[in-house]
Design a protein around this motif. Sequence first.
Motif, PDB file in Angstrom:
ATOM      1  N   GLN A 113       0.827  -1.207   0.000  1.00 28.13           N
ATOM      2  CA  GLN A 113       0.000   0.000   0.000  1.00 28.13           C
ATOM      3  C   GLN A 113       0.864   1.261   0.000  1.00 28.13           C
ATOM      4  O   GLN A 113       0.496   2.296  -0.601  1.00 28.13           O
ATOM      5  CB  GLN A 113      -0.962   0.003   1.197  1.00 28.13           C
ATOM      6  CG  GLN A 113      -0.320   0.013   2.567  1.00 28.13           C
ATOM      7  CD  GLN A 113       0.093  -1.360   3.074  1.00 28.13           C
ATOM      8  OE1 GLN A 113       0.099  -2.328   2.332  1.00 28.13           O
ATOM      9  NE2 GLN A 113       0.424  -1.446   4.354  1.00 28.13           N
ATOM     10  N   ASN A 114       2.027   1.203   0.629  1.00 26.56           N
ATOM     11  CA  ASN A 114       2.924   2.365   0.635  1.00 26.56           C
ATOM     12  C   ASN A 114       3.629   2.541  -0.705  1.00 26.56           C
ATOM     13  O   ASN A 114       3.884   3.671  -1.136  1.00 26.56           O
ATOM     14  CB  ASN A 114       3.938   2.208   1.763  1.00 26.56           C
ATOM     15  CG  ASN A 114       3.276   2.200   3.123  1.00 26.56           C
ATOM     16  OD1 ASN A 114       2.421   3.031   3.418  1.00 26.56           O
ATOM     17  ND2 ASN A 114       3.644   1.232   3.969  1.00 26.56           N
ATOM     18  N   LEU A 115       3.935   1.422  -1.352  1.00 28.60           N
ATOM     19  CA  LEU A 115       4.486   1.511  -2.710  1.00 28.60           C
ATOM     20  C   LEU A 115       3.475   2.158  -3.650  1.00 28.60           C
ATOM     21  O   LEU A 115       3.825   3.053  -4.437  1.00 28.60           O
ATOM     22  CB  LEU A 115       4.864   0.112  -3.199  1.00 28.60           C
ATOM     23  CG  LEU A 115       5.230  -0.010  -4.687  1.00 28.60           C
ATOM     24  CD1 LEU A 115       6.422   0.875  -5.032  1.00 28.60           C
ATOM     25  CD2 LEU A 115       5.522  -1.468  -5.042  1.00 28.60           C
ATOM     26  N   LEU A 116       2.223   1.729  -3.569  1.00 28.05           N
ATOM     27  CA  LEU A 116       1.192   2.309  -4.437  1.00 28.05           C
ATOM     28  C   LEU A 116       1.011   3.798  -4.156  1.00 28.05           C
ATOM     29  O   LEU A 116       0.810   4.601  -5.081  1.00 28.05           O
ATOM     30  CB  LEU A 116      -0.133   1.568  -4.251  1.00 28.05           C
ATOM     31  CG  LEU A 116      -0.141   0.072  -4.591  1.00 28.05           C
ATOM     32  CD1 LEU A 116      -1.549  -0.492  -4.448  1.00 28.05           C
ATOM     33  CD2 LEU A 116       0.403  -0.180  -5.993  1.00 28.05           C
ATOM     34  N   ALA A 117       1.085   4.186  -2.889  1.00 25.67           N
ATOM     35  CA  ALA A 117       0.943   5.605  -2.537  1.00 25.67           C
ATOM     36  C   ALA A 117       2.095   6.438  -3.082  1.00 25.67           C
ATOM     37  O   ALA A 117       1.946   7.653  -3.305  1.00 25.67           O
ATOM     38  CB  ALA A 117       0.852   5.753  -1.024  1.00 25.67           C
TER      39      ALA A 117
END
Length: 400
Positions: free
Chosen positions: A225-229
């Motif tokens: 989820q942090n990569l996508l953000a």
Amino acid sequence: MNILMLSWEYPPLLVGGLGRHVHALATTLAAAGHEVTVVTRHVPGALAEEYTEGVRVIRAPDDPAPGADMLNWALTFNHTLTRAALRACRTGRYDVVHAHDWLVAHAAVTLRDHLDVPLIATIHATESGRHQGWLPGQSNRAIDGIERWLCDAAVRVIVCSEYMKREVTRLFDVPADRSDVVFNGVDALRWRARPRAVEAARARYAGDGPLISFAGRLVYEKGVQNLLAAVPLLRERFPSLRVVVAGDGPYRKDLEENAPPGVTFAGFLGGHELTALMGASDCYVVPSIYEPFGMVALEAAAAGTPVAVAHTGGLAEIVDDGLTGVTFPPGDPEALATAVGSVLADRDHARSLALRARLRVVDDFNWPSIAGQTVAVYERARACDASQVSREAEKLLAAL
């Protein structure tokens, strides 16, 4: 040495990194002259028993599990695993039992008592760690209790990093002198993809721009989820950037629903497909919130790809920022984007990072060395077990 190893996954059944670890350890030990039997879970199409790559593999079919949750499944699986292992024991003697994680704990303790040999447990991760220290439900607390029980039952506990050694000491009161740090290993040759495969993966995924990738089980603690953000921040600097997320898991639907443009979910990639994706990538990202070791970062390095990893857990011990990769604080998409951007913006620096990382993989994480360290743990376990038996015999004689 004759070794009985228990694992809930083993090729061709691979769910995460544990199965690859057990397979590499078992085959390397066998190549070094040890007798290795792996008792594991059956998978359709595989033989119930076979010798493959020098290892005797016993595959136990699942019993019907009451209920669908992981804990109930594991408890019933341990019954069939125990029966299969006891049948295997009819045709040989074993020097040690080596259990991999809580999913095989009940079978491991039963076999320890039946064979009267020392039990060694490898704790690959903990339930508490996977949930950032929070055990929300009854099943989580039960798994945590089984992990503690397995650590108590084992003569020695193997962990994959100093971080994990501190964790099992804190959570389960394992004395520091009863646990051993043995890093995971990597077969550097196995992760070098053929140039044509790399070109095909590049053509399939990269388009006109830089390509970054992630591979792993899609669960919250892996931090995808942090990569996508971070992707929109990266695309401001690199408008044609593409991101490939390989893997599957319970968090996949949520991730897909919140993915920005430029992200492809490739599903589970095995064998040469994953190697080719890593080799085709301009940067491989490990954004984990919780990571006991981070073997996939070394696999990407072996593929010749520069890595950007969260500075947490075992990752902080195997990647040197600015030397063998770049790091960023876990849970910080802006820092992730800055770290990955530094790799994408300076190709000479990226190549030097990748070269130094691959050399370190070859020197420090080769499987023959890792297997040798594991055998040394087995020997310590046998010595400790023999000393304990001797002390108990002396107490018995003194009481007569």
